[in-house]
Write a protein that holds these residues in place. Sequence first.
Motif, mmCIF file in Angstrom:
data_model
loop_
_atom_site.group_PDB
_atom_site.id
_atom_site.type_symbol
_atom_site.label_atom_id
_atom_site.label_comp_id
_atom_site.label_asym_id
_atom_site.label_seq_id
_atom_site.Cartn_x
_atom_site.Cartn_y
_atom_site.Cartn_z
ATOM 1 N N GLU A 480 0.805 -1.226 0.000
ATOM 2 C CA GLU A 480 0.000 0.000 0.000
ATOM 3 C C GLU A 480 0.837 1.274 0.000
ATOM 4 O OE1 GLU A 480 -2.370 -3.382 1.513
ATOM 5 O OE2 GLU A 480 -0.384 -2.554 1.993
ATOM 6 N N THR A 481 1.958 1.291 0.683
ATOM 7 C CA THR A 481 2.723 2.540 0.806
ATOM 8 C C THR A 481 3.761 2.711 -0.299
ATOM 9 O OG1 THR A 481 4.417 1.579 2.259
ATOM 10 C CG2 THR A 481 2.427 2.474 3.307
ATOM 11 N N PHE A 482 3.836 1.761 -1.197
ATOM 12 C CA PHE A 482 4.739 1.858 -2.342
ATOM 13 C C PHE A 482 4.131 2.821 -3.354
ATOM 14 C CE2 PHE A 482 6.333 0.578 -6.477
ATOM 15 C CZ PHE A 482 7.658 0.237 -6.251
ATOM 16 N N THR A 483 4.898 3.817 -3.807
ATOM 17 C CA THR A 483 4.426 4.774 -4.806
ATOM 18 C C THR A 483 5.358 4.748 -6.012
ATOM 19 O OG1 THR A 483 5.737 6.628 -3.968
ATOM 20 C CG2 THR A 483 3.554 6.263 -2.955
ATOM 21 N N ALA A 484 4.986 5.504 -7.041
ATOM 22 C CA ALA A 484 5.828 5.565 -8.234
ATOM 23 C C ALA A 484 7.229 6.043 -7.895
ATOM 24 C CB ALA A 484 5.175 6.478 -9.276
ATOM 25 N N SER A 485 7.330 6.975 -6.974
ATOM 26 C CA SER A 485 8.653 7.463 -6.567
ATOM 27 C C SER A 485 9.478 6.360 -5.913
ATOM 28 C CB SER A 485 8.513 8.647 -5.611
ATOM 29 O OG SER A 485 7.927 9.761 -6.269
ATOM 30 N N SER A 486 8.799 5.374 -5.317
ATOM 31 C CA SER A 486 9.523 4.244 -4.718
ATOM 32 C C SER A 486 10.283 3.451 -5.782
ATOM 33 C CB SER A 486 8.557 3.321 -3.980
ATOM 34 O OG SER A 486 7.805 3.999 -3.005
ATOM 35 N N ILE A 487 9.750 3.431 -7.010
ATOM 36 C CA ILE A 487 10.436 2.723 -8.097
ATOM 37 C C ILE A 487 11.820 3.331 -8.309
ATOM 38 C CG2 ILE A 487 10.345 2.101 -10.542
ATOM 39 C CD1 ILE A 487 7.274 2.404 -10.361
ATOM 40 N N LEU A 488 11.871 4.662 -8.327
ATOM 41 C CA LEU A 488 13.148 5.342 -8.501
ATOM 42 C C LEU A 488 14.075 5.096 -7.308
ATOM 43 C CD1 LEU A 488 11.915 8.746 -9.948
ATOM 44 C CD2 LEU A 488 12.771 6.750 -11.195
ATOM 45 N N GLU A 489 13.488 5.061 -6.125
ATOM 46 C CA GLU A 489 14.274 4.860 -4.911
ATOM 47 C C GLU A 489 14.959 3.500 -4.904
ATOM 48 O OE1 GLU A 489 13.518 4.592 -0.064
ATOM 49 O OE2 GLU A 489 11.957 5.388 -1.389
ATOM 50 N N TYR A 490 14.287 2.482 -5.463
ATOM 51 C CA TYR A 490 14.824 1.121 -5.428
ATOM 52 C C TYR A 490 15.412 0.672 -6.759
ATOM 53 C CZ TYR A 490 12.831 0.379 -0.807
ATOM 54 O OH TYR A 490 12.543 0.454 0.538
ATOM 55 N N LEU A 491 15.513 1.582 -7.726
ATOM 56 C CA LEU A 491 16.038 1.200 -9.036
ATOM 57 C C LEU A 491 17.495 0.748 -8.952
ATOM 58 C CD1 LEU A 491 15.407 0.915 -12.008
ATOM 59 C CD2 LEU A 491 15.983 3.330 -12.336
ATOM 60 N N SER A 492 18.282 1.407 -8.132
ATOM 61 C CA SER A 492 19.682 0.992 -7.978
ATOM 62 C C SER A 492 19.769 -0.409 -7.374
ATOM 63 C CB SER A 492 20.440 1.998 -7.098
ATOM 64 O OG SER A 492 19.802 2.158 -5.841
ATOM 65 N N ASP A 493 18.871 -0.722 -6.444
ATOM 66 C CA ASP A 493 18.860 -2.070 -5.855
ATOM 67 C C ASP A 493 18.533 -3.117 -6.910
ATOM 68 O OD1 ASP A 493 19.163 -1.527 -2.882
ATOM 69 O OD2 ASP A 493 17.455 -0.261 -3.338
ATOM 70 N N ALA A 494 17.608 -2.769 -7.811
ATOM 71 C CA ALA A 494 17.221 -3.708 -8.865
ATOM 72 C C ALA A 494 18.385 -3.981 -9.806
ATOM 73 C CB ALA A 494 16.032 -3.144 -9.643
ATOM 74 N N ILE A 495 19.164 -2.942 -10.116
ATOM 75 C CA ILE A 495 20.317 -3.130 -10.983
ATOM 76 C C ILE A 495 21.393 -3.959 -10.274
ATOM 77 C CG2 ILE A 495 22.207 -1.949 -12.165
ATOM 78 C CD1 ILE A 495 20.250 0.392 -12.636
ATOM 79 N N LEU A 496 21.689 -3.618 -9.035
ATOM 80 C CA LEU A 496 22.716 -4.340 -8.288
ATOM 81 C C LEU A 496 22.332 -5.799 -8.049
ATOM 82 C CD1 LEU A 496 23.706 -1.614 -5.669
ATOM 83 C CD2 LEU A 496 25.034 -2.375 -7.648
ATOM 84 N N ASP A 497 21.041 -6.055 -7.963
ATOM 85 C CA ASP A 497 20.574 -7.425 -7.753
ATOM 86 C C ASP A 497 21.010 -8.360 -8.886
ATOM 87 O OD1 ASP A 497 18.599 -9.320 -6.263
ATOM 88 O OD2 ASP A 497 17.963 -9.429 -8.361
ATOM 89 N N LEU A 498 21.217 -7.792 -10.067
ATOM 90 C CA LEU A 498 21.657 -8.604 -11.197
ATOM 91 C C LEU A 498 23.001 -9.265 -10.923
ATOM 92 C CD1 LEU A 498 20.819 -6.201 -14.177
ATOM 93 C CD2 LEU A 498 19.587 -8.287 -13.567
#
Length: 513
Positions: A480-498
């Motif tokens: 519920e508290t995840f917003t579009a801005s959260s995507i940007l906040e966690y984008l680096s984590d998504a890349i590093l996860d690779l």
Amino acid sequence: MYLLSPKQIAKADKATIKHNKITSIDLMEHAATQCFQWLHSRLQGQNIKIHVFCGIGNNGGDGLVIARLLIQHGYTVNCYVVNFSDKRTDEFLTNYNRLKELGEWPTVISHENELPEVAFEDIVIDAIFGNGLTRKPSGFTKKLIQYINSTKVFTLAIDIPSGLFGSKSVSDKNAVLKAGHTLSFQTPKLAFFLPENKEFVNTWEVIDIGLDEEYIESLHPKNHFITKNDILPLYKPRNKWSHKGTFGHSLIIGGSFGKIGAVTLATKAALKIGSGLVSAYLPKCGYTILQTSVPEAMVEVDDEKNLTYYNFKTKPTVIGIGPGMGTHEKTTLGFEQFIKNNKLPLVIDADAINLIALNKLLLTHLPKNTILTPHIKELERLIGVWKNDYDKLKLAAKFAKEYSLILVLKGAHTVIVDGKSMYVNSTGNPALATAGSGDILTGIITGLLAQGYKPTQAAIFGVYLHGKTADIAVQETGYETFTASSILEYLSDAILDLFKQEEIEEETEKPPS
């Protein structure tokens, strides 16, 4: 990984048997043993009553092998043969006899009055129908499926839930088993990812049954399920001698009075994903908002409240257009002229898609491999009404091929269609069902294109990372508290996860342990 059709799986079965110089009985024993081991590793000998329902084909043969192995390991097993036909496959008969040699005679069900009692705390193994099913279950078999569904018992489907077709839509939803978990042989099924089948496929997992990989490659499958293994080779590492010009210049066009947030989010996303330069072109009313919100971006303005002239001076590498743009009359006229004159690569979203849908002639002016990112209603306006989910994919593929476009069909399992192949994304969850999520995706894909990723690769990579942010974030944010801005906040984590060194994720949607 590939998504193989029932015919392709059948061919791979035969090729594996021939290449490995084994029998179909051997292949069945191996596949079913894998399923048994999956269940045994979780139950660890618990005293739970297990009901194994077997059809009279090869899926039923798998069920008989599983029942035999469970019995040999001391489990309480009731095995049933669902006798919907007088025909039996040789593999079924062989394993039926092997079970009898243990002194265990399966109970034959030939009428709805013979349905056994199944309790909620039991386990059901569904091996009635397999991936090759072409006709809907009927008669007492349908009644059995309905009865199992009514008990709410945990049901483990072998390869595919009984009654679900591997390559076409279900015609009778009351004749399909609602599986708690499915063990899919070798690859997932396309059916698992279609919204119309959501009540039949809860979670699933791929069981590697050892089919000949070289032969599967020779089939040149067109359908793909995109996982980390597929994404990692796409990544472009950065050279130490590179500079901001190396990574392209993204131009985001959009916004209207009251909708400046959309173009702002897309601009931020293009920057965050690594575009060397990013410019935004929007109505004058949004200048201060965007310049303040995204100080790294350059800004050009149009008319006061709406896009009208599209007379930007920026010379970008790629353009993302549509977020928050609106459909004002002047915006529409200017957009049509822009499309007719533009030669640069495009990512098209939101109202830009709607304006093209209103004037299909504009499609002929789009550069080859233009990427469109419609949600379900925008897609309908674009390609027309479809009969079912398979028809939707067929129409989308035809549309993409006709106009040399790439479609990103946003949904629970976003699908990328380029007229040649289809790619089903593996990441994402309901947290992404939030305002601005699509604007972020537009910016991400635009930024990847600017950096030199090929259009199909940019779409696949962008969708994967977009979804992965939500998969990572929900462990801390919840849905519920995840917003579009959260995507940007966690984008680096998504890349590093690779690049994490832990074991590569299995191709699975697993039930909670």
